[in-house]
Write an enzyme that holds these catalytic residues in place. Structure first.
Site, PDB file in Angstrom:
ATOM      1  N   ASN A 189      41.328  26.544  42.015  1.00 16.94           N
ATOM      2  CA  ASN A 189      40.276  27.112  41.181  1.00 16.94           C
ATOM      3  C   ASN A 189      39.260  27.926  41.986  1.00 16.94           C
ATOM      4  O   ASN A 189      38.577  28.787  41.433  1.00 16.94           O
ATOM      5  CB  ASN A 189      39.572  25.967  40.437  1.00 16.94           C
ATOM      6  CG  ASN A 189      38.268  26.408  39.824  1.00 16.94           C
ATOM      7  OD1 ASN A 189      38.245  27.105  38.809  1.00 16.94           O
ATOM      8  ND2 ASN A 189      37.156  26.055  40.466  1.00 16.94           N
ATOM      9  N   TYR A 191      38.808  41.696  42.469  1.00 15.77           N
ATOM     10  CA  TYR A 191      38.946  40.449  41.710  1.00 15.77           C
ATOM     11  C   TYR A 191      40.191  40.500  40.820  1.00 15.77           C
ATOM     12  O   TYR A 191      41.002  39.547  40.789  1.00 15.77           O
ATOM     13  CB  TYR A 191      37.689  40.237  40.859  1.00 15.77           C
ATOM     14  CG  TYR A 191      37.652  38.935  40.104  1.00 15.77           C
ATOM     15  CD1 TYR A 191      37.358  37.739  40.759  1.00 15.77           C
ATOM     16  CD2 TYR A 191      37.890  38.896  38.734  1.00 15.77           C
ATOM     17  CE1 TYR A 191      37.314  36.541  40.061  1.00 15.77           C
ATOM     18  CE2 TYR A 191      37.843  37.715  38.028  1.00 15.77           C
ATOM     19  CZ  TYR A 191      37.551  36.535  38.684  1.00 15.77           C
ATOM     20  OH  TYR A 191      37.514  35.358  37.991  1.00 15.77           O
TER      21      TYR A 191
END
Lengths: 246, 75
Positions: free
Chosen positions: A89, A154
């Site tokens: 994560n 990203y």
């Protein structure tokens, strides 16, 4: 009583990661909290886990550091005896238009978000291999599927997670190890809370279900993918985005 | 013979069951797939602190033992 499962959750100090850690603990897992940037946040997660009676340990580790990840993985196996579940994560952003994006901003985001997943899977997989079972879930993003202006680094890292996940699913499937990705859409966080009402309304128009998601929505998807009920699901990207990207 | 005994331990850990092998046993007989082979090589490398590489072309356990002994001697 069934043996407790051990889950290693990266980026478990805050937000989605903390919620995943708490949700898996509530589901009966022992938790290895792996976090780097914010020690006090990780300690807060530890406090929450202790409050619900979970067995948990905190490991401070930069997931982009190959050797450090190996050391932490070995430590988790030593402390807990095994790793049943890996949740990748940990992630960062360094937004900016491509023309203005520095090499350092590109490298940092790719190193933490994508190489971090590789590092964890690489070092955890041998332990799962020998147990002939394991669950790997990596947090991608709808941005990785649809692209987003200002987030080339990203979006690339999150798209990379999809390719990594599908490859790992094919490589490790024969050992009863599943690898899946969860792709969140707009999730309510401190960042989205700071947006103006006008900005929020514009955002809602993009989402058929008409509202932001909650971190719990992501944790619920992870909880399902690591469950026995999901034993025949591997190599999927589960979008949790209110229909934002269809 | 010492290497053979250690190798048996590693094979057992990798496969999750005891496997009786001799230097003459072939990997074909053991029915190892590519993941098994990678896992075994990694375990051997860790156990002996040696590098065997990814391109080992071996047909028998005896050949593997020879490679291990050579790598250990060269340390």
């Amino acid at each position: 009583m069934a043996e407790k499962r051990v889950a290693l959750v990266t980026g478990a100090g805050r937000g989605i990661g903390a919620c995943i850690a708490n949700t898996l603990a509530a589901d009966g897992c022992d938790i290895a909290v792996v976090d780097y940037s914010d020690v006090s946040a990780a300690e807060e997660t530890m406090r929450q886990l202790a409050e619900q009676g979970a067995s948990a340990r905190y490991y401070r580790c930069d997931v982009s550091d190959f050797s450090a990840v190996k050391a932490v993985t070995d430590a988790v196996v030593k402390d807990f005896g095994k790793i049943d579940i890996l949740v990748n994560n940990a992630g960062v952003t360094a937004d900016g238009l491509l023309l203005r994006m520095s090499e350092a901003e590109w490298d940092r985001v790719l190193s933490i978000n994508l190489k971090g997943c590789f590092n964890l899977i690489k070092h955890v997989a041998p332990h799962m291999l020998r147990k002939r079972s394991g669950r790997i879930v990596s947090i991608s993003s709808v941005v990785g599927l649809m692209g987003n202006a200002g987030q080339a680094n990203y979006a690339a890292s999150k798209a990379g997670i999809v390719g990594l996940t599908k490859s790992v699913a094919k490589e490790l499937g024969s050992r009863n190890i599943t690898a899946n990705a969860v792709a969140p859409g707009f999730i309510r966080t401190a960042m989205t809370d700071a947006l103006s009402e006008e900005q929020k309304q514009a955002m809602y128009k993009l989402i058929p279900l008409g509202s932001l998601g909650e971190v719990q929505d992501i944790a619920n998807a992870v909880k399902f993918l690591v469950s026995e009920e999901a034993r025949y699901i591997t190599g999927v990207v589960l979008k949790v985005d209110g229909g934002m990207y269809i | 013979m010492e290497t053979l005994e250690k190798l048996k331990e590693i094979l057992a850990e990798c496969k999750g069951e005891d496997i009786d092998v001799t230097p003459e046993t072939t990997f074909e007989e053991l029915n190892f797939d590519s993941l098994d082979k990678v896992d075994i090589v990694m375990q051997i490398e860790d156990a002996y602190d040696i590098k065997l590489g990814d391109d080992l072309q071996l047909s028998t356990v005896g050949e593997l033992i020879q490679k291990i002994d050579e790598a250990v001697a060269a340390k």
